[in-house]
Design an enzyme around this catalytic site. Structure first.
Site, PDB file in Angstrom:
ATOM      1  N   ASP A 204       0.942  -1.236  -0.146  1.00  0.00           N
ATOM      2  CA  ASP A 204       0.028   0.015  -0.157  1.00  0.00           C
ATOM      3  C   ASP A 204       0.901   1.276  -0.015  1.00  0.00           C
ATOM      4  O   ASP A 204       1.968   0.996   0.010  1.00  0.00           O
ATOM      5  CB  ASP A 204      -1.250   0.023   1.232  1.00  0.00           C
ATOM      6  CG  ASP A 204      -0.181   0.291   2.525  1.00  0.00           C
ATOM      7  OD1 ASP A 204       1.190   0.157   2.537  1.00  0.00           O
ATOM      8  OD2 ASP A 204      -0.764   0.061   3.724  1.00  0.00           O
ATOM      9  N   ASP A 206       1.343   4.551   2.525  1.00  0.00           N
ATOM     10  CA  ASP A 206       1.125   5.299   3.650  1.00  0.00           C
ATOM     11  C   ASP A 206       1.414   6.526   3.817  1.00  0.00           C
ATOM     12  O   ASP A 206       2.384   7.262   3.365  1.00  0.00           O
ATOM     13  CB  ASP A 206       1.782   4.499   4.950  1.00  0.00           C
ATOM     14  CG  ASP A 206       1.691   2.944   4.721  1.00  0.00           C
ATOM     15  OD1 ASP A 206       0.432   2.490   5.235  1.00  0.00           O
ATOM     16  OD2 ASP A 206       2.347   2.246   4.196  1.00  0.00           O
ATOM     17  N   ASP A 295      -3.205   4.362   2.986  1.00  0.00           N
ATOM     18  CA  ASP A 295      -3.419   4.680   4.207  1.00  0.00           C
ATOM     19  C   ASP A 295      -3.401   5.948   4.536  1.00  0.00           C
ATOM     20  O   ASP A 295      -2.201   6.576   4.215  1.00  0.00           O
ATOM     21  CB  ASP A 295      -2.668   3.704   5.285  1.00  0.00           C
ATOM     22  CG  ASP A 295      -2.970   2.413   5.120  1.00  0.00           C
ATOM     23  OD1 ASP A 295      -4.129   1.857   4.868  1.00  0.00           O
ATOM     24  OD2 ASP A 295      -2.293   1.739   6.172  1.00  0.00           O
TER      25      ASP A 295
HETATM   26  P1  8DG Z   1       4.392  -2.271   2.775  1.00  0.00           P
HETATM   27  O1  8DG Z   1       3.168  -1.520   2.902  1.00  0.00           O
HETATM   28  O2  8DG Z   1       5.344  -1.755   2.125  1.00  0.00           O
HETATM   29  O3  8DG Z   1       4.096  -3.730   2.448  1.00  0.00           O
HETATM   30  O4  8DG Z   1       4.855  -2.480   4.315  1.00  0.00           O
HETATM   31  P2  8DG Z   1       4.629  -1.453   5.527  1.00  0.00           P
HETATM   32  O5  8DG Z   1       4.187  -0.034   4.933  1.00  0.00           O
HETATM   33  O6  8DG Z   1       5.914  -1.566   6.384  1.00  0.00           O
HETATM   34  O7  8DG Z   1       3.463  -1.968   6.192  1.00  0.00           O
HETATM   35  P3  8DG Z   1       1.963  -1.300   6.477  1.00  0.00           P
HETATM   36  O8  8DG Z   1       1.093  -2.376   6.673  1.00  0.00           O
HETATM   37  O9  8DG Z   1       1.542  -0.352   5.487  1.00  0.00           O
HETATM   38  O10 8DG Z   1       2.206  -0.682   8.086  1.00  0.00           O
HETATM   39  C1  8DG Z   1       3.072   0.466   8.179  1.00  0.00           C
HETATM   40  C2  8DG Z   1       2.937   1.073   9.660  1.00  0.00           C
HETATM   41  O11 8DG Z   1       1.827   1.341   9.958  1.00  0.00           O
HETATM   42  C3  8DG Z   1       3.332   0.008  10.640  1.00  0.00           C
HETATM   43  O12 8DG Z   1       4.498   0.002  11.103  1.00  0.00           O
HETATM   44  C4  8DG Z   1       2.223  -0.234  11.684  1.00  0.00           C
HETATM   45  C5  8DG Z   1       1.323   0.884  11.152  1.00  0.00           C
HETATM   46  N1  8DG Z   1      -0.154   0.924  11.509  1.00  0.00           N
HETATM   47  C6  8DG Z   1      -0.709  -0.098  10.534  1.00  0.00           C
HETATM   48  N2  8DG Z   1      -2.083  -0.217  10.861  1.00  0.00           N
HETATM   49  C7  8DG Z   1      -2.119   0.760  12.015  1.00  0.00           C
HETATM   50  C8  8DG Z   1      -3.242   1.159  13.015  1.00  0.00           C
HETATM   51  O13 8DG Z   1      -4.562   0.659  12.741  1.00  0.00           O
HETATM   52  N3  8DG Z   1      -2.898   1.827  13.885  1.00  0.00           N
HETATM   53  C9  8DG Z   1      -1.690   2.536  14.066  1.00  0.00           C
HETATM   54  N4  8DG Z   1      -1.153   3.178  14.946  1.00  0.00           N
HETATM   55  N5  8DG Z   1      -0.669   2.039  13.429  1.00  0.00           N
HETATM   56  C10 8DG Z   1      -0.978   1.262  12.243  1.00  0.00           C
HETATM   57  O14 8DG Z   1      -0.571  -0.736   9.519  1.00  0.00           O
HETATM   58 MN    MN Z   2       2.701   0.276   3.781  1.00  0.00          MN
HETATM   59 MN    MN Z   3      -0.320   0.531   5.511  1.00  0.00          MN
END
Ligand code: 8DG
Ligand code: MN
Ligand code: MN
Length: 371
Positions: A204, A206, A295
């Site tokens: 995704d 972020d 996100d």
């Molecule tokens: P990717 O998307 O590149 O595959 O990997 P990533 O960017 O490391 O993973 P991610 O699933 O997008 O998560 C990024 C960070 O966001 C992770 O360290 C944890 C945080 N995170 C979530 N969901 C939530 C949530 O609901 N609340 C909080 N506080 N943090 C969250 O993924």
């Molecule tokens: Mn991510």
């Molecule tokens: Mn994410």
């Protein structure tokens, strides 16, 4: 073969947040195997086992060279009996029978496919499997009621499964950045998650959004979402954004309001025409339409450093930071704040560096948080 007595065991600190984990991994075969077992445990609601495998994989990722001999692992933290058996199996036989049989199991395959649908977690997938639904076609034929997110997830399954490239992430940053600028000119937007850690692809994109004046971020998310909903679809082409919109509420007198979490699917069409063509990858210059998971997080400036640290990841790095804070420092760390349990007060910080310092940790830059 190396004589055991000549082998120097590796040493690494026990918490992942004490280590520098780059994207370079000399033990990918071993860590892929352990990650698959972690994933299987997580999909089976065995989070404890999942974390144990993730911690073991992270220790191997941090090693400066490939493991060739079990004796090199003597004294390393986080390597339990189960992980050690898997590693031994691979070093001796080239594969782990447990990993291979897990990979081939119908249950694991079904859980992976079903939880690959945006909006479907392991509990829902498990219920469907018990009702005989193992794949997308069976789900479509079953007449199960799907919520809005799940419907979008099913419709755009193939797109969402496909990794997002850095070029696509940058293009989406352009769009979301323009939306942010038009609803709140002084607001700032940062790319977080894996891309901030230097990854070239992600599942995704972020984003973290804040405003330099405390309180001015209130109401920003709904305005941003309306802008995207109303304007983006008319002006831009080619990408559907499915947004996990999470609004972090204002930090009010030592009390943190509960996060308001919204889930919505936005139909955004994005062209890459504004992008610098010299850096565009072939997949983006083809200008095909695709769905991308995004996100969005809005944070008040007083919590920005905590949100930035919390949303940069990796997931295991974050988990280890919180474990370190709790077990070693008597503090509670979240994406909003750091609380000192003994002193009974919140500790303010305006940068990631300050948070690491408050936690008594050496600063680890984002590209070395790939635990
Ligand atoms: P990717 O998307 O590149 O595959 O990997 P990533 O960017 O490391 O993973 P991610 O699933 O997008 O998560 C990024 C960070 O966001 C992770 O360290 C944890 C945080 N995170 C979530 N969901 C939530 C949530 O609901 N609340 C909080 N506080 N943090 C969250 O993924
Ligand atoms: Mn991510
Ligand atoms: Mn994410």
């Amino acid at each position: 073969a190396v004589n055991d007595s000549e082998v120097t065991p590796f040493t690494v600190p026990s918490y992942a947040c004490q280590r520098r984990s780059t994207l370079e991994n000399h033990n990918a075969v071993l860590t892929d195997a352990l990650s698959l077992l972690a994933e299987n445990a997580e999909l089976s609601d065995e989070d404890g086992r999942g974390v144990a495998f993730r911690r073991a994989a992270a220790v191997l990722k941090a090693l400066p060279s490939a493991v060739t001999n079990m004796s090199q692992l003597t004294g390393l933290p986080c390597l339990g009996g189960h992980s050690l058996r898997v590693i031994k199996d691979i070093l001796e036989n080239g594969t782990s029978s447990e990993v291979e049989s897990t990979k081939e199991s119908e249950r694991f395959k079904a859980l992976k496919v079903l939880t690959g649908i945006f909006g479907v977690g392991s509990k829902t997938a498990d219920r469907w499997i018990r009702e005989g639904i193992h794949n997308l076609q069976q789900l479509r034929d079953s007449g199960q009621t799907l919520n809005r997110a799940q419907q979008a997830g099913l419709e755009h399954y193939d797109d969402i499964k496909q990794p997002v490239s850095l070029a696509e992430a940058e293009a989406i940053r352009g769009i979301v950045g323009r939306a942010v600028a038009s609803v709140s000119p002084e607001a700032q937007i940062v790319l977080t998650g894996g891309f901030r850690r230097g990854k070239l692809t992600g599942h995704d994109v972020d984003f973290l959004i804040t405003h330099p004046e405390e309180g001015s971020e209130v109401g920003l998310m709904p305005k941003l979402v309306s802008w995207l909903e109303s304007r983006v679809s008319c002006h831009l082409q080619n990408v559907l954004l499915i947004c996990d919109v999470i609004f972090l509420c204002a930090f009010q007198q030592e009390r943190i309001k509960r996060c308001e979490i919204k889930l919505l699917a936005l139909r955004c069409r994005i062209t890459y025409s504004e992008q610098d063509e010299t850096t565009a990858s072939p997949s983006t210059t083809e200008r095909r339409w695709r769905a991308v998971r995004v996100d969005l997080v809005v944070s008040p400036i007083s919590q920005f450093a905590f949100a930035l640290l919390g949303w940069t990841g990796s997931k295991l790095f974050e988990r280890e930071l919180r474990r370190w804070a709790g077990h070693e420092k008597g503090m509670s760390l979240s994406s909003h704040a750091l609380y000192d349990n003994k002193q009974g007060r919140y500790i303010r910080a305006s940068s990631e560096e300050e948070i690491f310092a408050h936690l008594g940790l050496e600063f680890i830059p984002p590209n070395e948080r790939n635990a």
